[in-house]
Design an enzyme around this catalytic site. Structure first.
Site, PDB file in Angstrom:
ATOM      1  N   SER A 135       0.836  -1.193   0.000  1.00  0.00           N
ATOM      2  CA  SER A 135       0.000   0.000   0.000  1.00  0.00           C
ATOM      3  C   SER A 135       0.879   1.255   0.000  1.00  0.00           C
ATOM      4  CB  SER A 135      -0.945  -0.047   1.200  1.00  0.00           C
ATOM      5  OG  SER A 135      -1.934   0.937   1.127  1.00  0.00           O
ATOM      6  N   ASP A 295      -8.832  -6.419  -4.729  1.00  0.00           N
ATOM      7  CA  ASP A 295      -8.424  -5.118  -4.193  1.00  0.00           C
ATOM      8  C   ASP A 295      -9.059  -4.022  -5.042  1.00  0.00           C
ATOM      9  OD1 ASP A 295      -7.135  -2.833  -3.292  1.00  0.00           O
ATOM     10  OD2 ASP A 295      -5.124  -3.709  -3.329  1.00  0.00           O
ATOM     11  N   HIS A 324      -8.093  -5.144  -0.378  1.00  0.00           N
ATOM     12  CA  HIS A 324      -6.798  -4.520  -0.164  1.00  0.00           C
ATOM     13  C   HIS A 324      -6.133  -4.987   1.133  1.00  0.00           C
ATOM     14  CE1 HIS A 324      -3.665  -1.545  -0.538  1.00  0.00           C
ATOM     15  NE2 HIS A 324      -3.984  -0.987   0.608  1.00  0.00           N
TER      16      HIS A 324
END
Length: 345
Positions: A135, A295, A324
């Site tokens: 991320s 995601d 995610h």
């Protein structure tokens, strides 16, 4: 495990020209740098995590795990702006003698990695054996590799992108609007905006998970609340959103959340470059790019773009029902993919 604070010996100048004094980076280290200085692993944390990677990535970092301190010298730095030891909005601004609060500077992803590079040199690390992050952590990893194309031997960006998308920025903007709508937000106090931040966190969760996740984990009502004639029905999805907001408010501050979301929005490896290809092509590291199935915040299409423009890269999609957040949860599958990549195991 060691927890340390690195204080910059000189003025730190941000990408936007803000001059900061006594800038501090808090970091955890695990293990020891070997005599050859070739066993460094740099772990990058995401938005609301901290520098103790054994807490939030216990399936991958720690004794007996893939990244074991007995084998590697592992570094994880608390991001500038995050409330776990590094300079953040509640820190004292040396020019005023008061906390920064709303006057905290915007740190770009590029600023973060410039700070890390100074720490790297201070620690005597010439090259980094493995860089890994998911991320926002993956954004930092990619930017550092762009800035220093030969410094990493291996990079493992997970569920991340080359440029923060309009979709991602829209989610962050809505979260900041929730904080701004809190009547306390404009006040100069540590707990300003916390109620708004709880709402912001509930918005973020909608992007961290997906339709399938909520259907499988938060469907229906709580036991003993099946009487729909009652005035209030406790739906699992409702209580989950509220619980997660309160949970974050107990450990984070709204100023950090607000400014870190702006840092994420700043991510663009092609800024000051002619293209994404021009930014990524010089990177010499072998790369394993990991995507998470389902995601919706950093969709696999974004990881395909990364893979296409790196010299030595392969793409692996990790099956997950968690969207995610799978980059934090599916550690067994991630472990297997990394071992195959590093050791052909």
């Amino acid at each position: 495990m060691q927890y340390n604070i690195y204080t910059f010996p000189s003025t730190f100048i941000t990408e936007q020209g803000r001059e900061l004094h006594n800038l501090q980076l808090a970091y955890h280290s695990f293990g020891q740098l070997n005599a050859e200085k070739n066993n460094a692993v740099w772990v990058f944390h995401a938005l609301t995590a901290n520098s103790n990677a054994t807490e939030w990535w216990a399936g991958l970092v720690g004794e007996g795990k893939l990244f074991c301190p007995s084998k590697y010298f592992i570094i994880c730095v608390n991001m500038l702006g995050s409330p776990y030891g590094s300079t953040q909005p509640l820190s004292i601004d040396t020019t005023t003698g008061k906390p920064y609060y709303h006057s905290f500077p915007l740190f770009t992803i590029n600023d973060l990695v410039h700070a890390y590079d100074a720490l790297r040199k201070y620690l005597g690390i010439a090259a980094i054996h493995i860089g890994i992050g998911g991320s926002m952590g993956g954004q930092q990893l990619l930017q550092w590799a762009v800035n220093e194309p030969t410094i990493f031997e291996h990079i493992i960006p997970i569920a991340t992108n080359t440029r923060h998308s309009a979709w991602g920025i829209a989610f962050n903007s809505s979260q900041r609007m929730a904080i701004e709508a809190d009547a306390s937000w404009n006040e100069q106090r540590d707990d300003a905006g916390l109620t708004g931040m709880q709402v912001a966190r509930s918005i973020a969760l909608l992007s961290y998970r997906n339709y399938k996740t909520y259907g499988s984990t938060q469907d229906g009502v709580w036991p003993n609340n099946t009487d729909h004639t009652k005035e209030e029905i406790l739906y699992r999805a409702d209580t989950y959103q509220r619980y997660q907001g309160k949970k974050l408010a107990a450990r984070f501050n709204a100023f950090s959340y607000y400014f870190l979301s702006k840092t994420m929005d700043s991510h663009d490896v092609a800024r000051n470059k002619s293209s994404i290809q021009a930014a990524l092509a010089p990177i010499t590291a072998r790369a394993l790019v990991l995507a998470i199935e389902g995601d919706i915040l950093f969709p696999p299409a974004e990881q395909r773009i990364i893979t296409q423009h790196l010299q030595h890269a392969e793409l692996k999609t990790i099956p997950s029902n968690y969207g995610h957040d799978g980059f934090l949860i599916e550690y067994a599958a991630i472990d297997k993919a990394i071992r195959k990549f590093l050791y052909k195991a």
